[in-house]
Design a protein around this motif. Structure first.
Motif, short mmCIF file in Angstrom:
data_model
loop_
_atom_site.label_atom_id
_atom_site.label_comp_id
_atom_site.label_asym_id
_atom_site.label_seq_id
_atom_site.Cartn_x
_atom_site.Cartn_y
_atom_site.Cartn_z
N ASP A 250 5.67 14.76 11.80
CA ASP A 250 5.04 14.96 10.88
C ASP A 250 5.94 16.56 9.86
O ASP A 250 4.42 17.12 9.09
N ASN A 251 6.60 16.68 10.63
CA ASN A 251 7.27 18.05 9.71
C ASN A 251 8.57 18.13 8.72
O ASN A 251 9.04 19.25 8.27
N HIS A 252 9.06 17.10 8.12
CA HIS A 252 9.90 16.51 7.37
C HIS A 252 8.98 16.01 6.07
O HIS A 252 8.36 14.61 6.86
N ILE A 253 9.48 16.14 5.26
CA ILE A 253 9.10 15.48 4.02
C ILE A 253 10.43 14.55 3.39
O ILE A 253 11.35 15.19 3.19
N ILE A 254 10.43 13.88 2.27
CA ILE A 254 10.73 13.19 2.12
C ILE A 254 10.96 12.07 1.11
O ILE A 254 9.85 11.55 0.61
N ALA A 255 11.50 11.89 -0.38
CA ALA A 255 11.41 11.50 -1.64
C ALA A 255 10.43 9.59 -1.18
O ALA A 255 11.76 8.96 -0.07
N PRO A 256 9.99 8.80 -1.66
CA PRO A 256 9.94 7.98 -1.18
C PRO A 256 10.26 6.86 -1.58
O PRO A 256 11.20 7.08 -2.85
N MET A 257 10.70 5.75 -0.53
CA MET A 257 11.44 5.04 -0.58
C MET A 257 13.13 4.82 -1.25
O MET A 257 13.62 3.97 -2.45
N LEU A 258 13.41 5.98 -0.73
CA LEU A 258 14.75 6.30 -1.16
C LEU A 258 15.73 5.82 -0.47
O LEU A 258 17.25 5.13 -0.89
N LEU A 259 15.66 5.34 0.69
CA LEU A 259 16.33 4.32 1.57
C LEU A 259 16.48 2.53 1.11
O LEU A 259 17.50 2.60 2.23
N LEU A 260 15.32 2.36 0.33
CA LEU A 260 15.63 1.09 0.27
C LEU A 260 16.75 0.06 -0.13
O LEU A 260 17.03 -0.57 0.81
N ARG B 55 1.10 -1.01 0.02
CA ARG B 55 -0.11 -0.11 -0.64
C ARG B 55 0.96 1.38 -0.03
O ARG B 55 0.72 2.48 -0.73
N TYR B 56 1.69 1.13 0.61
CA TYR B 56 3.14 2.11 0.77
C TYR B 56 3.85 2.10 -0.26
O TYR B 56 3.90 3.42 -1.16
N VAL B 57 4.14 1.65 -1.43
CA VAL B 57 4.61 1.22 -2.58
C VAL B 57 3.64 2.05 -4.37
O VAL B 57 3.67 2.90 -4.55
N LEU B 58 2.40 1.82 -3.85
CA LEU B 58 1.58 1.80 -4.49
C LEU B 58 0.72 3.03 -4.47
O LEU B 58 0.32 4.03 -5.72
N TYR B 59 0.41 3.92 -3.49
CA TYR B 59 -0.23 5.45 -2.98
C TYR B 59 1.45 6.23 -2.64
O TYR B 59 1.74 7.08 -3.85
N GLU B 60 2.00 5.89 -2.34
CA GLU B 60 3.11 6.87 -1.69
C GLU B 60 3.65 6.87 -2.45
O GLU B 60 4.47 8.49 -3.11
N ASN B 61 4.20 5.74 -3.53
CA ASN B 61 6.07 5.96 -4.28
C ASN B 61 4.93 6.55 -5.29
O ASN B 61 5.98 7.27 -6.15
N GLN B 62 3.94 7.10 -5.77
CA GLN B 62 3.35 6.95 -7.12
C GLN B 62 3.45 9.42 -6.68
O GLN B 62 2.98 10.17 -7.78
N LYS B 63 3.36 8.86 -5.87
CA LYS B 63 3.84 10.40 -5.40
C LYS B 63 5.62 11.39 -4.89
O LYS B 63 5.99 10.42 -5.55
N GLU B 64 5.72 12.68 -4.84
CA GLU B 64 6.49 13.18 -5.05
C GLU B 64 7.83 13.40 -4.04
O GLU B 64 8.55 12.86 -3.61
N THR B 65 7.02 13.07 -3.10
CA THR B 65 7.93 13.13 -1.68
C THR B 65 6.58 12.69 -0.38
O THR B 65 5.32 12.37 -0.84
N THR B 66 7.19 12.18 0.40
CA THR B 66 6.08 11.29 1.60
C THR B 66 6.62 12.31 3.23
O THR B 66 7.66 12.79 2.39
N LEU B 67 6.11 12.06 3.56
CA LEU B 67 6.48 11.60 5.54
C LEU B 67 7.70 11.09 5.73
O LEU B 67 7.66 10.07 5.67
#
Length: 340
Positions: free
Chosen positions: A238-248, A192-204
């Motif tokens: 919840d004050n910081h955002i990052i590119a999703p799945m960057l550290l995987l 769910r994280y991959v399908l929804y958050e990874n489609q965004k430019e950034t995530t929490l």
């Protein structure tokens, strides 16, 4: 504004005593302003784009010279038409005979300088506008290129992740069905994280950290007692955002290449948050793999892709070091990321 200052306001400052300038003078000045405006916008809108910017430099210079000559004769013709020389002579030199063939050379030179100024300014404006349009077009192409490249890189990372995870679950089905079921539940949450958050430019950042925890817990289910995990993950707000799945990919490489079925091994994973800066570190032993195995061929794919993503998304805001520590026989990854 330049025309008003040079051609209308300046003459008012040098009116001599009680002498009033003839009305023909103002007609001539108004005509000169209109003519210079016509030259300015014609050159800026048509001549420069269609001649100079097409690479026809010598043609443009020839047109500018011919234009200067035509400009001179048009002014002379208009002056004769309204009898400007006669009226100016009667105003300033009434006691001297009038010679219609005599010209005031400084005045002609000044008018030609105004012509050159108008052409020069309009040419500069046209070139600046062309540069701005080219820069906007270049930036738009760069955005599209980066967007396409990021989509390609993320598309490479996602199958890489699922390939490893599904292999882990497949191994568990032969050992412990309950653990396999738990692994599937965790995998569904991660999907769910991959399908929804990874489609965004950034995530929490907090969601990214939760994803990391789920991944580590999933990996634990297939590890033996020979593997010791040293995990330190700071809580993220919840004050910081990052590119999703960057550290995987860093995690994948640690578990994929830092585990041996025969020897004891240690894996160190640390994520520290200080203000707007994230410090991420992984360390694991180096175990040789079969050079013909899929793992050996895929080694480093995710790491190289992530390095490219960092350079695209965080230029000048990250520092990534990775490699082999020959002294301790470890592979390390150190990432410092500024999220401002």
């Amino acid at each position: 504004m330049l025309g008003v200052v040079l051609l209308l306001l300046s003459p008012l400052s040098w009116r001599m005593g009680e002498i009033d300038l003839p009305v023909e003078y103002w007609w001539k000045q108004a005509f000169l302003v209109l003519l210079l405006l016509f030259i300015f916008y014609t050159n800026q809108s048509f001549v420069v784009p269609r001649v100079l910017l097409k690479g026809k430099t010598y043609t443009y210079l020839l047109m500018a010279i011919i234009g200067g000559i035509l400009f001179y004769f048009i002014i002379v013709y208009f002056e004769q038409l309204i009898q400007y020389p006669l009226r100016m002579h009667e105003t300033f030199n009434p006691d001297r005979p009038f010679d219609p063939k005599r010209r005031w050379i400084p005045g002609d030179v000044f008018q030609e300088m105004l012509y050159l100024l108008s052409v020069g300014l309009s040419t500069s404006l046209a070139l600046v506008q062309k540069w701005q349009k080219d820069e906007e077009h270049r930036q738009e192409l760069e955005k599209q290129r980066i967007k396409t490249e990021l989509s390609y890189l993320k598309a490479q990372i996602n199958p890489h992740f699922f390939f490893n995870t599904l292999n882990n679950i497949y191994s568990l089905t032969n050992l412990d069905v309950k653990k396999a079921q738990e692994a599937l539940l965790k995998l569904s949450r991660m999907m769910r994280y991959v399908l929804y958050e990874n489609q965004k430019e950034t995530t929490l950042l907090s969601k990214e950290v939760d994803f990391i925890r789920d991944y580590i817990e999933l990996m634990k289910m297939r590890l033996t007692d020979k593997v010791k995990l040293h995990i330190q993950l700071d809580e993220a707000d919840d004050n910081h955002i990052i590119a999703p799945m960057l550290l995987l990919p860093f995690l994948e490489n640690s578990f994929k290449h830092g585990i041996s079925s025969q020897k004891e091994s240690d894996i160190y994973i640390k994520l520290e948050i200080m203000g707007n800066t994230v410090f991420f570190e992984t360390r694991n032993q180096i175990f040789p793999t079969n050079p013909d195995s899929p793992e050996a061929k895929e080694h480093g794919i995710g790491l190289v892709n992530t390095q490219r993503r960092l350079s695209l998304l965080y230029p000048g805001k990250h520092r990534l070091k990775f490699g082999k520590d020959e002294e301790n026989q470890e592979y390390y990854v150190n990432l410092t990321l500024n999220l401002e």
